[in-house]
Design an enzyme around this catalytic site. Sequence first.
Site, PDB file in Angstrom:
ATOM      1  N   SER A  92       0.856  -1.190   0.000  1.00  0.00           N
ATOM      2  CA  SER A  92       0.000   0.000   0.000  1.00  0.00           C
ATOM      3  C   SER A  92       0.889   1.236   0.000  1.00  0.00           C
ATOM      4  O   SER A  92       2.001   1.203   0.538  1.00  0.00           O
ATOM      5  CB  SER A  92      -0.901   0.005   1.239  1.00  0.00           C
ATOM      6  OG  SER A  92      -1.511   1.268   1.423  1.00  0.00           O
TER       7      SER A  92
ATOM      8  N   TYR B 177      -2.370  -0.874  10.097  1.00  0.00           N
ATOM      9  CA  TYR B 177      -2.460  -1.282   8.693  1.00  0.00           C
ATOM     10  C   TYR B 177      -1.194  -0.902   7.927  1.00  0.00           C
ATOM     11  O   TYR B 177      -0.603  -1.731   7.219  1.00  0.00           O
ATOM     12  CB  TYR B 177      -3.683  -0.630   8.050  1.00  0.00           C
ATOM     13  CG  TYR B 177      -3.841  -0.919   6.576  1.00  0.00           C
ATOM     14  CD1 TYR B 177      -4.452  -2.091   6.149  1.00  0.00           C
ATOM     15  CD2 TYR B 177      -3.382  -0.018   5.615  1.00  0.00           C
ATOM     16  CE1 TYR B 177      -4.601  -2.360   4.793  1.00  0.00           C
ATOM     17  CE2 TYR B 177      -3.523  -0.279   4.264  1.00  0.00           C
ATOM     18  CZ  TYR B 177      -4.133  -1.456   3.858  1.00  0.00           C
ATOM     19  OH  TYR B 177      -4.266  -1.722   2.514  1.00  0.00           O
TER      20      TYR B 177
END
Length: 250
Positions: free
Chosen positions: A140, A154
């Site tokens: 990401s 995350y």
Amino acid sequence: MTRTILITGASSGLGEGMAREFAARGNNLALCARRTERLDELRDELLGKHPGLTISVRALDVNNHDQVFEVFREFATEFGTLDRIVVNAGIGKGQPLGTGNFAANRQTAETNFVSALAQMEAAMEIFRAQNRGHLVVVSSVSAVRGMPKNVTTYAATKAGLASLAEGLRVELVKTRSPIRVSTLYPGYIRTAINEKVRNAPFIVDAATGCKAMVRAIESGKAECYVPSWPWRPIGFLMRRLPVAALARLF
């Protein structure tokens, strides 16, 4: 040449979108996820559009690490070879640290990092035996720096995943292995995992994002921001901004 591509988390979101794109490019598919009814529907849809392909589906909960190895090995036996494995399955349930939500952060860490490690181990076991293959991990843009609030855990898991992939690339270059490893850094792509996020900058729909992801994978590059514009320059800047500047942004 027809290739066989294994995708985890293929029942929805980016995994489902990439399956459609790879099928349109003439690839056989090994698809796995927890929701087998969704996988069956996707297989039937893709075979209806591309009847010449071979598409196999299996149930897989990536947090069941023994099952990860079993399913990957079963696919390898079924198809004879696996040309590419996309480690895609993940969740985004993180919460700010110290707010009584350790269970959600632990689940995010276990699924996005430990279970991704299991998938990479299983993939590399197959690729080392074949002496070829292309491992793709979906990280990401948030991985490039520490992120605040709900994204803290995350982002850390995605940074860890990117580090695993880079370490593996270093090893494979040193040993002159033909196995390739690619890391994708998607920006905001609208899927179920972020459907509640408001005011996400530069967000694209799932179809656009998945087309860009498949193009990036097919390029064979070691690292790709997806979509390249504007996330490549944003990633460059984020790596270099001082913490105070990051805090103002988020």
